[in-house]
Design an enzyme around this catalytic site. Structure first.
Site, mmCIF file in Angstrom:
data_model
loop_
_atom_site.group_PDB
_atom_site.id
_atom_site.type_symbol
_atom_site.label_atom_id
_atom_site.label_comp_id
_atom_site.label_asym_id
_atom_site.label_seq_id
_atom_site.Cartn_x
_atom_site.Cartn_y
_atom_site.Cartn_z
ATOM 1 N N SER A 87 -3.003 -9.519 4.045
ATOM 2 C CA SER A 87 -2.230 -9.009 2.856
ATOM 3 C C SER A 87 -2.503 -7.788 2.227
ATOM 4 O O SER A 87 -4.097 -7.371 2.039
ATOM 5 C CB SER A 87 -2.488 -9.976 1.731
ATOM 6 O OG SER A 87 -1.829 -9.885 0.445
ATOM 7 N N GLY A 88 -1.861 -6.756 1.780
ATOM 8 C CA GLY A 88 -2.197 -5.491 1.284
ATOM 9 C C GLY A 88 -2.321 -4.214 2.247
ATOM 10 O O GLY A 88 -2.777 -3.140 1.907
ATOM 11 N N GLY A 123 -0.164 -2.728 4.070
ATOM 12 C CA GLY A 123 0.901 -1.648 4.135
ATOM 13 C C GLY A 123 1.968 -2.155 5.030
ATOM 14 O O GLY A 123 2.900 -1.291 5.171
ATOM 15 N N LYS A 124 2.017 -3.388 5.176
ATOM 16 C CA LYS A 124 3.398 -3.692 6.292
ATOM 17 C C LYS A 124 4.841 -3.662 5.502
ATOM 18 O O LYS A 124 5.545 -2.966 6.237
ATOM 19 C CB LYS A 124 3.069 -5.371 6.561
ATOM 20 C CG LYS A 124 1.896 -5.708 7.086
ATOM 21 C CD LYS A 124 1.727 -7.201 7.584
ATOM 22 C CE LYS A 124 1.580 -7.965 6.357
ATOM 23 N NZ LYS A 124 0.633 -7.721 5.502
ATOM 24 N N GLY A 144 -0.300 -8.402 9.816
ATOM 25 C CA GLY A 144 -1.731 -7.870 9.320
ATOM 26 C C GLY A 144 -1.975 -8.674 7.898
ATOM 27 O O GLY A 144 -1.199 -9.213 7.320
ATOM 28 N N SER A 180 1.631 -13.635 9.043
ATOM 29 C CA SER A 180 1.575 -14.498 10.156
ATOM 30 C C SER A 180 0.293 -14.422 10.806
ATOM 31 O O SER A 180 0.235 -13.692 11.976
ATOM 32 C CB SER A 180 2.681 -13.793 11.144
ATOM 33 O OG SER A 180 2.673 -12.490 11.378
#
Length: 266
Positions: free
Chosen positions: A15-16, A18-19, A13, A87
């Site tokens: 950036s930012g 919540g991964k 997902g 990714s």
């Protein structure tokens, strides 16, 4: 025995979204039931695995490939490898899926507008102002999965709700047991057979009715904002009109160069 307990949970997902937070939550609960767990966080392993690499497509694919290699080694040795990594390119993620086998793709989705609002670093705004080149979702494309095992909408779903989806998928795939999940969740969970990956892809391509923006977020591609709209329009002359990117909508009130009177929102 070990080969039947390992798996890779690949969280992709922008950036930012919540991964990393989701990966940490899942890891803590897997350790509750005695699972061997390693988190391969893209943001924490740069110096060790890809010092000196930049942000081009090839370099980003190299980063995802190296993380995939390590995750594969861990998985086949009975470890749950959790990989929070932007990714952005589908091709490399699918290569990792084929190589690893016991692979669960989690798409952590969030509207770009919301990411900009809650970005304490200001990187999204800098990217929109042209201060950060090759920023995924703004000047470079993010390619969402066609048929991930799990989709989390982190703007409207809590970490706990997203984790529940992940645990259900792990149970459905046979990577965790009902006994383990009863300890983790405190309730009896029932496995549901998953459709074949091709069927999931076909279902994802069908437009959902009545679910509004939430349904569209799950299906629409995130295309990077065009730095030079006029040049992009020339390349697209005579082609079918493309959806406008969320980033483009945030950067300016209306997408430039649209010929059709019906503008599609991504």
């Amino acid at each position: 025995m070990a080969s039947n307990t390992g798996f890779t949970l690949w969280l992709t997902g922008m950036s930012g979204t919540g991964k990393s937070t989701t990966a940490a939550y899942i890891a803590a609960r897997l350790r509750q039931v005695g699972r061997n767990v390693e988190i391969l966080d893209e943001g924490e392993l740069a110096d060790e695995l890809w010092a000196g690499l930049g942000d081009s497509k090839d370099e980003r694919n190299t980063i995802a490939g190296r993380l995939g290699f390590v995750a594969n080694v861990l998985t086949r040795n009975g470890v749950a490898a959790l990989v929070p990594c932007v990714s952005p390119y589908k091709g490399k993620r699918e290569e990792n899926r084929r190589a690893i086998g016991r692979y669960v793709e989690v798409y952590v989705d969030c509207p770009t507008e919301k990411l900009i609002e809650r970005d304490s670093t200001g990187r999204y705004k800098k990217a929109l102002n042209g201060e950060i080149p090759n920023f995924i979702g703004i000047t470079e494309p993010y390619e969402p999965p066609n048929s991930p095992e799990v989709t989390i909408h982190s703007d409207v779903e809590s970490v706990e709700d997203g984790a529940a989806k992940i645990f259900q998928s792990l149970l459905d795939l046979g990577y965790m047991t009902t006994e383990e999940l009863k300890i983790i969740t405190g309730k009896k969970m029932k496995a549901n057979p998953l459709p074949a990956k091709g069927e999931r892809a076909e279902k994802a391509e069908k437009p959902e009715k009545g679910n509004g923006a939430k349904a569209r977020r799950a299906e629409e591609p995130k295309v990077a904002a065009k730095v030079k709209p006029a040049k992009a329009d020339k390349a697209d002359k005579g082609a079918k009109s493309r959806p406008a990117t969320r980033a483009a909508r945030v950067a300016k009130p209306a997408p430039a160069g649209k010929k059709s009177s019906k503008s599609k929102a991504r």
